[in-house]
Design a protein around this motif. Structure first.
Motif: not given
Length: 255
Positions: A157-186
């Protein structure tokens, strides 16, 4: 830092600099050293992908690889998306997060992102080198002036649950870092972010998702071996990690 060696790219030879040994952030009984590409070198996505394919990674605008005295525990790993095996457990993670909406956003500073990042770091990295981040450190760590980076928002909904920072490379994706709401561990949001990037890579006809370094002896970094097959960069080539290596560990990239 001192000049240690050079590596060849298709167009030029790149100077490498080595930091002095310092305490390792992942294995507290070890010393760590970092091999950097000379910071004055003009970097761009194709050259960075060449370095990704040789076990390097970026932090901010700096491209590096662990090069540690008497330790070779950091293993550069990537997922070959066309061969990825979807398990029942991963299907449950996807189903659990089917109500999240992914939004592609250009890099920048947003108070909402930083507030979520602060909460995540406080819970996951208390008393570590990342604790108590400052706003300028946040964007400096995650973005780079030369990378093709997107911040992927995952909203409930309006709640920001997570942000994934991604580098879009010519041939692949590189997962830079991910951070998320620690109350949503389940929800297993960290796993879901990787599963989403695998599907994003397939959608864009890209071959791999780069996950950075797998460290068998570090509980925080061991989770990456759940994604199979997992390719490791070793002896200047990529190959699948065997079940025995995942169980017992394998040495990282050779010099």
């Amino acid at each position: 830092m001192s000049d240690i060696s050079r590596i060849d790219s298709s167009a030029q030879r790149l100077d490498l600099l080595l930091t002095p040994p310092h305490a390792c952030n992942y294995l507290t009984d070890r010393q760590s050293a970092i091999l950097f590409v000379e910071p004055s070198l003009p970097m761009e996505s194709p050259l960075y992908e060449h370095l990704l394919e040789r076990g390097f990674r970026r932090s901010s605008e700096h491209v590096y690889r662990p090069y540690c005295p008497q330790c070779d525990a950091c293993v550069s790993v990537r997922i070959p998306v066309d061969r990825f095996r979807m398990t029942r457990s991963f299907k449950r993670v996807i189903k659990r997060n089917a109500d999240l909406k992914a939004i592609h956003v250009q890099p920048g500073f947003r108070d909402e992102w930083f507030a979520l990042y602060q909460r995540y770091i406080h819970v996951r990295h208390t008393d570590g080198p990342m604790d108590n981040p400052e706003p300028e450190q946040f964007l400096d760590f995650l973005d780079s002036p030369w990378s093709d980076t997107l911040f992927i928002e995952f909203r409930l909904g309006a709640h920001l649950a997570m942000v994934a920072v991604v580098d879009y490379q010519p041939k692949g994706l590189s997962a830079v870092y991910t951070f998320f709401d620690p109350d949503l561990t389940s929800r297993s949001l960290g796993a879901y972010a990787i599963l989403w990037q695998i599907e994003e890579a397939k959608r864009l006809n890209k071959s791999h998702v780069y996950l950075g370094y797998w460290i068998h002896e570090s509980p925080k970094m061991r989770y990456k071996a759940r994604f199979q097959p997992l390719e490791a960069y070793r002896d200047r080539q990529w190959r699948d990690l065997t079940p025995e290596e995942i169980e017992m560990g394998v040495k990282g990239a050779s010099a």
